[in-house]
Design an enzyme around this catalytic site. Structure first.
Site, PDB file in Angstrom:
ATOM      1  N   LYS A 123      70.672  90.006  29.937  1.00  0.00           N
ATOM      2  CA  LYS A 123      70.419  89.225  31.152  1.00  0.00           C
ATOM      3  C   LYS A 123      69.771  87.869  30.857  1.00  0.00           C
ATOM      4  O   LYS A 123      70.049  86.899  31.561  1.00  0.00           O
ATOM      5  CB  LYS A 123      69.598  90.016  32.166  1.00  0.00           C
ATOM      6  CG  LYS A 123      68.249  90.503  31.725  1.00  0.00           C
ATOM      7  CD  LYS A 123      67.565  91.292  32.851  1.00  0.00           C
ATOM      8  CE  LYS A 123      66.277  91.938  32.370  1.00  0.00           C
ATOM      9  NZ  LYS A 123      66.545  93.086  31.476  1.00  0.00           N
ATOM     10  N   THR A 124      68.930  87.787  29.831  1.00  0.00           N
ATOM     11  CA  THR A 124      68.305  86.496  29.527  1.00  0.00           C
ATOM     12  C   THR A 124      69.351  85.481  29.070  1.00  0.00           C
ATOM     13  O   THR A 124      69.392  84.348  29.558  1.00  0.00           O
ATOM     14  CB  THR A 124      67.222  86.658  28.450  1.00  0.00           C
ATOM     15  OG1 THR A 124      66.159  87.444  28.978  1.00  0.00           O
ATOM     16  CG2 THR A 124      66.674  85.298  28.028  1.00  0.00           C
ATOM     17  N   GLU A 167      66.533  86.040  36.597  1.00  0.00           N
ATOM     18  CA  GLU A 167      66.733  87.281  35.880  1.00  0.00           C
ATOM     19  C   GLU A 167      66.248  88.401  36.768  1.00  0.00           C
ATOM     20  O   GLU A 167      65.102  88.401  37.212  1.00  0.00           O
ATOM     21  CB  GLU A 167      65.920  87.269  34.586  1.00  0.00           C
ATOM     22  CG  GLU A 167      66.720  86.857  33.396  1.00  0.00           C
ATOM     23  CD  GLU A 167      65.961  87.120  32.119  1.00  0.00           C
ATOM     24  OE1 GLU A 167      65.553  88.262  31.888  1.00  0.00           O
ATOM     25  OE2 GLU A 167      65.791  86.166  31.355  1.00  0.00           O
TER      26      GLU A 167
END
Length: 449
Positions: A123-124, A167
């Site tokens: 996700k980052t 995020e």
């Protein structure tokens, strides 16, 4: 809560990667910002250089008086803070508004067009790529990220008022506070079992998050048990990365969309997991209406995220890569990428396990993923928020690694091992304080050349 009436924002755990992005945001919009963290790090050093007041002792007397007015001070707390934390209890018992990071993100993003990027891995990087695409394409965006993006040397991109990228963190179900318009889910592997208990509970919570948007506005990696637009590498999906080749260290590939084929996309991060991340960002940006040529230009210029397959040295006979991987799936992805780039070179991996509970829950997975490297160095487990668990040690993990070239070392011993090693490729892996050693390791290895 009306943020316009807030003059001061105080962070407990300001050095956390997500917390520090919020701290930068509030400083940018003109609030007084200060905070506490347990230890000084490169990230807290950068915040202090930017003018933020930070201390490292849990002491109410160290809090500046202007942050002691409950009518105009917001307190933001990390979920990892212990219940007996003196400063946290001071704010709780004196009528302050105290919120978790995710709650504050929910308030900030509620009145914006919100892109939310969720997943136990990826996700980052995915949210960073997406934030970069939107910002470079002229969208009025602010992206709150869980990593330092090399292009901006920050975990905050842009200063837009109408569009946000966040995020969506699954830890303690934080992402359920968000109000997304477009969402994606990169993965739903078992993790945070100290919070969830079992994989079924994690999957149920991801499904609850997924239902925050219609399936037409959800983008998922093919194979997840969800209804949405699928992405995949080299297999059938709504968005497919295909005709993949490597040219001058870059991936070059085509994307088959539901309506067209977009050719010759250039992207610099290695590994098929990063191709998938780029594909998700591509699909979300395209769905929002960003033109193909702008997406292609932004993908080509994306430099990566600090500690996400981050090249520290990239010479012909010496390579050093640092990565935040702290789950077996992530370590497998690092191994796939480094083997693809350096198939005939000796690869040494140093791993610092993160959390006793995660080590216990995935001990066999860690052993299998680490065994793939040519030589393995293990450090002691980084405890973070946890107390030791009986029998859960790096020695136990070492005993399960099916590779004779394995070592359990202290940090100083690891540095000496690297100094004497004849390997050409070095990888440091982990989410603990191993990241604080990167500069010293880079210096040591460079001196060998």
């Amino acid at each position: 809560m009306n943020l316009a009436q807030i003059h001061n924002v105080y962070f407990i755990g300001i050095g956390g990667i997500g917390m520090s992005a919020l701290a930068r945001y509030f400083q940018f919009i003109g609030k007084n910002v200060a905070g506490y963290d347990k230890t000084a790090t490169q990230l807290t050093d950068e915040l202090i250089q930017n003018g933020l007041e930070i201390h490292f002792q849990d002491d109410v007397n160290l809090i500046d008086e202007r942050y002691k007015n409950p009518t105009n001070t917001l307190v933001v707390v990390t979920p990892a803070v212990p219940k007996d934390h003196a400063e946290w209890n001071y704010f709780l018992s004196n009528g302050f508004t105290v919120k978790k990071r995710a709650e504050v993100l929910g308030i900030i993003t509620k009145d914006t067009f919100c892109f939310a990027v969720a997943g136990t891995h990826g996700k980052t990087t995915t949210s960073s790529i997406l934030g970069h695409i939107l910002f470079q394409s002229g969208v009025d965006v602010t992206a709150f990220l869980g990593g330092i993006v090399e292009n901006y040397n920050s975990n905050l991109i842009g200063s837009g008022k109408t569009v946000t990228v966040v995020e969506a963190d699954e830890f303690d179900r934080s992402f359920l506070h968000l109000h997304p318009n477009l969402s994606c889910i990169t993965s739903m592997d078992a993790d945070h079992l100290d919070i969830y208990g079992d994989a079924r509970a994690i999957e149920a919570t991801f499904k609850e998050f997924a239902e925050k948007v219609p399936s037409s506005d959800l983008f998922i990696v093919k194979g997840l048990p969800l209804d949405g637009n699928t992405v995949a590498v080299n297999v059938g999906a709504d968005y497919i990365a295909q005709n993949i080749r490597i040219e001058n260290g870059f991936y070059v590939f085509d994307v088959q969309t539901p309506t067209e084929t977009v050719e010759n996309i250039k992207f610099g991060l290695p590994g098929h997991h990063n191709l998938t991340n780029a594909l998700l960002a591509f699909a979300m940006a395209k769905s929002y209406g960003v033109a193909n040529n702008k997406i292609i230009a932004a993908l080509a210029s994306f430099k990566g995220v600090r500690r996400r397959f981050s090249f520290q040295i990239r010479e012909e006979k010496l390579v050093y890569i640092d990565d935040y991987a702290h789950h077996p799936t992530e370590i497998n992805a690092v191994h796939q990428a480094v083997r693809e780039l350096y198939p005939n070179k000796k690869i040494v991996a140093a791993f610092q396990p993160h959390l006793f509970s995660r080590t216990k829950d995935f001990i066999d997975g860690f052993a299998n993923s680490l065994s793939q490297f040519d030589e393995i160095v293990l450090l002691d487990i980084y405890p973070a928020r946890e107390l030791p668990m009986e029998g859960v040690t790096s020695s136990w993990l070492l005993s399960k690694i099916n590779n004779p070239n394995k070592h359990l070392l202290t940090k100083d011993e690891m540095m000496d091992f690297f100094r004497k090693s004849n390997a050409e490729v070095y990888v440091t892996i982990g989410a603990g304080d191993i990241g604080e050693l990167v500069k010293d390791i880079k210096k040591l290895l460079n001196e060998k050349v």
